[in-house]
Design a protein around this motif. Structure first.
Motif, short mmCIF file in Angstrom:
data_model
loop_
_atom_site.label_atom_id
_atom_site.label_comp_id
_atom_site.label_asym_id
_atom_site.label_seq_id
_atom_site.Cartn_x
_atom_site.Cartn_y
_atom_site.Cartn_z
N GLU A 152 40.15 32.76 66.43
CA GLU A 152 38.89 32.92 65.69
C GLU A 152 37.76 32.04 66.21
N GLN A 153 38.08 30.89 66.74
CA GLN A 153 37.10 29.91 67.22
C GLN A 153 35.98 29.71 66.19
N PRO A 154 36.32 29.12 65.04
CA PRO A 154 35.33 28.99 63.96
C PRO A 154 34.20 28.01 64.28
N TRP A 155 34.30 27.27 65.35
CA TRP A 155 33.24 26.32 65.70
C TRP A 155 32.07 27.00 66.42
N PHE B 87 47.94 27.30 62.26
CA PHE B 87 46.53 26.91 62.24
C PHE B 87 45.97 26.87 63.66
N LEU B 88 46.73 26.30 64.59
CA LEU B 88 46.26 26.24 65.97
C LEU B 88 46.06 27.63 66.57
N TRP C 190 45.41 30.40 64.86
CA TRP C 190 44.24 30.97 64.20
C TRP C 190 42.95 30.40 64.78
N ALA C 191 42.91 29.08 64.95
CA ALA C 191 41.70 28.45 65.48
C ALA C 191 41.43 28.90 66.91
#
Length: 86
Positions: A69-72, A62-63, A65-66
């Motif tokens: 992708e930087q979904p924020w 998850f880290l 991926w985040a």
């Protein structure tokens, strides 16, 4: 206490069963119980370790991926605004 309350009758029955002759215990029963208990503890420990390892792996994925992708962040605009007023 026969003919008394229902709870007393049950207690008398249990008391008679406990006072009566006890069946013979198989030889090696304690050793088998100890081995089985140790085996169950090893199994539970292995399952617990596997679950923690899997949870850690999922968290690490998850880290990553985040971070990629930087979904924020807002999505980039697909159409650029017209350049007017230059």
């Amino acid at each position: 206490m026969i003919g008394g309350r229902g709870g007393d009758r049950k207690a008398d029955e249990v008391r008679r069963m406990l006072e009566g002759p006890h069946p013979p215990v198989p030889a090696g029963l304690a050793d088998r119980a100890v081995r089985r208990g140790a085996r169950l503890l090893r199994l539970r420990r292995g399952v617990r370790r596997t679950a923690w390892w899997l949870a850690g792996t999922v968290f690490a994925a998850f880290l990553v991926w985040a971070g990629v992708e930087q979904p924020w962040l807002p999505e980039p605009a697909e159409v650029t605004p017209p350049l007017e007023g230059w």
